[in-house]
Design a protein around this motif. Sequence first.
Motif, PDB file in Angstrom:
ATOM      1  N   ALA A  50       0.826  -1.201   0.000  1.00 31.75           N
ATOM      2  CA  ALA A  50       0.000   0.000   0.000  1.00 31.75           C
ATOM      3  C   ALA A  50       0.866   1.260   0.000  1.00 31.75           C
ATOM      4  CB  ALA A  50      -0.926   0.003   1.218  1.00 31.75           C
ATOM      5  N   HIS A  51       2.137   1.109   0.354  1.00 31.45           N
ATOM      6  CA  HIS A  51       3.046   2.266   0.437  1.00 31.45           C
ATOM      7  C   HIS A  51       4.331   2.073  -0.364  1.00 31.45           C
ATOM      8  CE1 HIS A  51       0.689   3.967   3.802  1.00 31.45           C
ATOM      9  NE2 HIS A  51       0.506   2.702   4.127  1.00 31.45           N
ATOM     10  N   HIS A  52       4.571   0.858  -0.847  1.00 31.42           N
ATOM     11  CA  HIS A  52       5.834   0.558  -1.508  1.00 31.42           C
ATOM     12  C   HIS A  52       5.615  -0.271  -2.763  1.00 31.42           C
ATOM     13  CE1 HIS A  52       8.662   2.030   1.527  1.00 31.42           C
ATOM     14  NE2 HIS A  52       7.837   1.565   2.442  1.00 31.42           N
ATOM     15  N   ARG A  53       6.596  -0.225  -3.642  1.00 35.13           N
ATOM     16  CA  ARG A  53       6.723  -1.193  -4.729  1.00 35.13           C
ATOM     17  C   ARG A  53       7.459  -2.400  -4.124  1.00 35.13           C
ATOM     18  NH1 ARG A  53      10.773  -0.105  -9.865  1.00 35.13           N
ATOM     19  NH2 ARG A  53      10.612  -2.163 -10.882  1.00 35.13           N
ATOM     20  N   VAL A  54       6.707  -3.401  -3.707  1.00 35.24           N
ATOM     21  CA  VAL A  54       7.266  -4.530  -2.963  1.00 35.24           C
ATOM     22  C   VAL A  54       7.760  -5.595  -3.933  1.00 35.24           C
ATOM     23  CG1 VAL A  54       6.769  -6.380  -1.325  1.00 35.24           C
ATOM     24  CG2 VAL A  54       5.811  -4.093  -0.960  1.00 35.24           C
ATOM     25  N   ILE A  55       8.989  -6.022  -3.724  1.00 33.90           N
ATOM     26  CA  ILE A  55       9.588  -7.083  -4.529  1.00 33.90           C
ATOM     27  C   ILE A  55       9.904  -8.260  -3.621  1.00 33.90           C
ATOM     28  CG2 ILE A  55      11.501  -7.735  -6.044  1.00 33.90           C
ATOM     29  CD1 ILE A  55      11.187  -4.105  -5.449  1.00 33.90           C
ATOM     30  N   ARG A  56       9.480  -9.437  -4.006  1.00 34.46           N
ATOM     31  CA  ARG A  56       9.914 -10.652  -3.330  1.00 34.46           C
ATOM     32  C   ARG A  56      10.407 -11.618  -4.396  1.00 34.46           C
ATOM     33  NH1 ARG A  56       4.288 -13.471  -1.048  1.00 34.46           N
ATOM     34  NH2 ARG A  56       3.048 -13.242  -2.938  1.00 34.46           N
ATOM     35  N   TYR A  57      11.263 -12.542  -3.997  1.00 34.14           N
ATOM     36  CA  TYR A  57      11.880 -13.424  -4.987  1.00 34.14           C
ATOM     37  C   TYR A  57      12.196 -14.773  -4.364  1.00 34.14           C
ATOM     38  CZ  TYR A  57      16.523 -12.661  -2.891  1.00 34.14           C
ATOM     39  OH  TYR A  57      17.599 -12.637  -2.040  1.00 34.14           O
ATOM     40  N   ASP A  58      12.448 -15.750  -5.220  1.00 37.70           N
ATOM     41  CA  ASP A  58      12.864 -17.078  -4.786  1.00 37.70           C
ATOM     42  C   ASP A  58      14.386 -17.169  -4.832  1.00 37.70           C
ATOM     43  OD1 ASP A  58      10.217 -17.865  -4.605  1.00 37.70           O
ATOM     44  OD2 ASP A  58      10.199 -18.936  -6.528  1.00 37.70           O
ATOM     45  N   HIS A  59      14.996 -17.545  -3.706  1.00 36.60           N
ATOM     46  CA  HIS A  59      16.424 -17.847  -3.719  1.00 36.60           C
ATOM     47  C   HIS A  59      16.715 -18.967  -4.720  1.00 36.60           C
ATOM     48  CE1 HIS A  59      17.178 -15.551  -0.073  1.00 36.60           C
ATOM     49  NE2 HIS A  59      16.290 -16.242   0.590  1.00 36.60           N
ATOM     50  N   ARG A  60      17.979 -19.119  -5.076  1.00 40.30           N
ATOM     51  CA  ARG A  60      18.399 -20.330  -5.781  1.00 40.30           C
ATOM     52  C   ARG A  60      17.979 -21.556  -4.967  1.00 40.30           C
ATOM     53  NH1 ARG A  60      24.773 -19.231  -7.271  1.00 40.30           N
ATOM     54  NH2 ARG A  60      24.646 -16.949  -7.418  1.00 40.30           N
ATOM     55  N   ASP A  61      17.633 -22.604  -5.648  1.00 43.90           N
ATOM     56  CA  ASP A  61      17.227 -23.866  -5.025  1.00 43.90           C
ATOM     57  C   ASP A  61      15.971 -23.729  -4.174  1.00 43.90           C
ATOM     58  OD1 ASP A  61      19.266 -26.165  -5.622  1.00 43.90           O
ATOM     59  OD2 ASP A  61      20.474 -24.361  -5.333  1.00 43.90           O
ATOM     60  N   THR A  62      15.114 -22.774  -4.534  1.00 46.79           N
ATOM     61  CA  THR A  62      13.787 -22.690  -3.938  1.00 46.79           C
ATOM     62  C   THR A  62      12.796 -22.276  -5.029  1.00 46.79           C
ATOM     63  OG1 THR A  62      13.693 -20.315  -3.325  1.00 46.79           O
ATOM     64  CG2 THR A  62      14.822 -21.808  -1.799  1.00 46.79           C
ATOM     65  N   GLY A  63      11.556 -22.642  -4.824  1.00 43.86           N
ATOM     66  CA  GLY A  63      10.477 -22.163  -5.671  1.00 43.86           C
ATOM     67  C   GLY A  63      10.725 -22.356  -7.151  1.00 43.86           C
ATOM     68  N   ARG A  64      10.489 -21.289  -7.927  1.00 43.54           N
ATOM     69  CA  ARG A  64      10.589 -21.357  -9.384  1.00 43.54           C
ATOM     70  C   ARG A  64      11.950 -20.899  -9.909  1.00 43.54           C
ATOM     71  NH1 ARG A  64       4.540 -18.979 -10.932  1.00 43.54           N
ATOM     72  NH2 ARG A  64       3.377 -20.614  -9.809  1.00 43.54           N
ATOM     73  N   SER A  65      12.849 -20.515  -9.001  1.00 43.42           N
ATOM     74  CA  SER A  65      14.199 -20.162  -9.437  1.00 43.42           C
ATOM     75  C   SER A  65      14.972 -21.421  -9.815  1.00 43.42           C
ATOM     76  CB  SER A  65      14.927 -19.401  -8.323  1.00 43.42           C
ATOM     77  OG  SER A  65      14.352 -18.122  -8.122  1.00 43.42           O
ATOM     78  N   SER A  66      16.151 -21.225 -10.397  1.00 40.82           N
ATOM     79  CA  SER A  66      17.000 -22.365 -10.766  1.00 40.82           C
ATOM     80  C   SER A  66      17.407 -23.146  -9.523  1.00 40.82           C
ATOM     81  CB  SER A  66      18.256 -21.870 -11.486  1.00 40.82           C
ATOM     82  OG  SER A  66      17.939 -21.150 -12.646  1.00 40.82           O
ATOM     83  N   TRP A  67      17.564 -24.459  -9.698  1.00 41.61           N
ATOM     84  CA  TRP A  67      18.018 -25.353  -8.624  1.00 41.61           C
ATOM     85  C   TRP A  67      19.375 -25.926  -9.035  1.00 41.61           C
ATOM     86  CZ3 TRP A  67      14.769 -27.720  -4.480  1.00 41.61           C
ATOM     87  CH2 TRP A  67      13.586 -27.001  -4.274  1.00 41.61           C
ATOM     88  N   PRO A  68      20.462 -25.162  -8.886  1.00 39.65           N
ATOM     89  CA  PRO A  68      21.739 -25.577  -9.476  1.00 39.65           C
ATOM     90  C   PRO A  68      22.711 -26.272  -8.533  1.00 39.65           C
ATOM     91  CG  PRO A  68      21.893 -23.297  -8.810  1.00 39.65           C
ATOM     92  CD  PRO A  68      20.510 -23.759  -8.416  1.00 39.65           C
TER      93      PRO A  68
END
Length: 295
Positions: A50-68
């Motif tokens: 409501a006050h910010h442009r909020v960014i969240r992300y998946d670390h490597r080896d989690t979620g939809r990020s690469s699992w290298p």
Amino acid sequence: MQQFVEASSPGIRLWTEQRGSADAPPLLLVMGAQATGVGWPEPLVDALAAHHRVIRYDHRDTGRSSWPFEERPYRIADLAEDVVAVLDGLGIERAHIVGLSLGGMLAQLALADHPDRWISATLMGTSALSTTPYTRPDGTTVPVDELPGIAPEVLEMWARPVEDHGPATEVERRIAHWRVLAGDRLPFDADFFRTLEHRVIEHTGHYRVGTAHGRADHSGLLRSDALAENEVPTLVIAAPAEPVFPPPHPQHLAQSVGNARLVEIPGMGHALPPAVHAPLATAILRHTGAVPPTA
């Protein structure tokens, strides 16, 4: 809005999501070990957005990020460089940063190594990457290695082998884990965490348990001098029911990081149940709102 960005290592992609006005001050959320970006509760993200442009992300080896990790092992310090890579990939010069658990350690590394990228920082559920002794209220000091350790019930749960008995059993195992991490000050909302874990599994596309962050190289993380010289306005969240980094770890963290102050969230442990969403959002927004974006 969802998009992938390049990590700090070539060929590794990180899933990101942005919420809130594109013109609002950016705020980057950094989750803990083996935790996806969707581990940040939706009501908390919405309150911040409501006050910010909020960014969240998946670390490597989690979620939809690469699992290298199995083919390309990396260091925890590389995960900290990913924090900056997310900003670079989204074309963001400076942002507020909020880090939980391992995310709080990565935020400290980012503060120490890239101080020009941050408007403010909020650290919670973590310990200081510093050898500075803790000074008690009575003026006596405690060496860092004598601060309280992880609660036995947490260590016991972490020592148990994780066996695959199907997704339903895995969800219940995770709920039991959250029950221990949440502490004993607030009523435990099992349904909330069940919904959270179903969302995490749906987001990830499988229910396998990742172990990469626990096996990654943890060397070279201390930043005692750089943190002591920090000028970025920093908020340390004190959680009285914290079982992983119990008091006085937050107090020690606030002493070890320059330009830091401490705010306690009543009843909070090492989890983000509904009861802490409103007070936590209020504390973060008061902190970020007091710092001009151009500061």
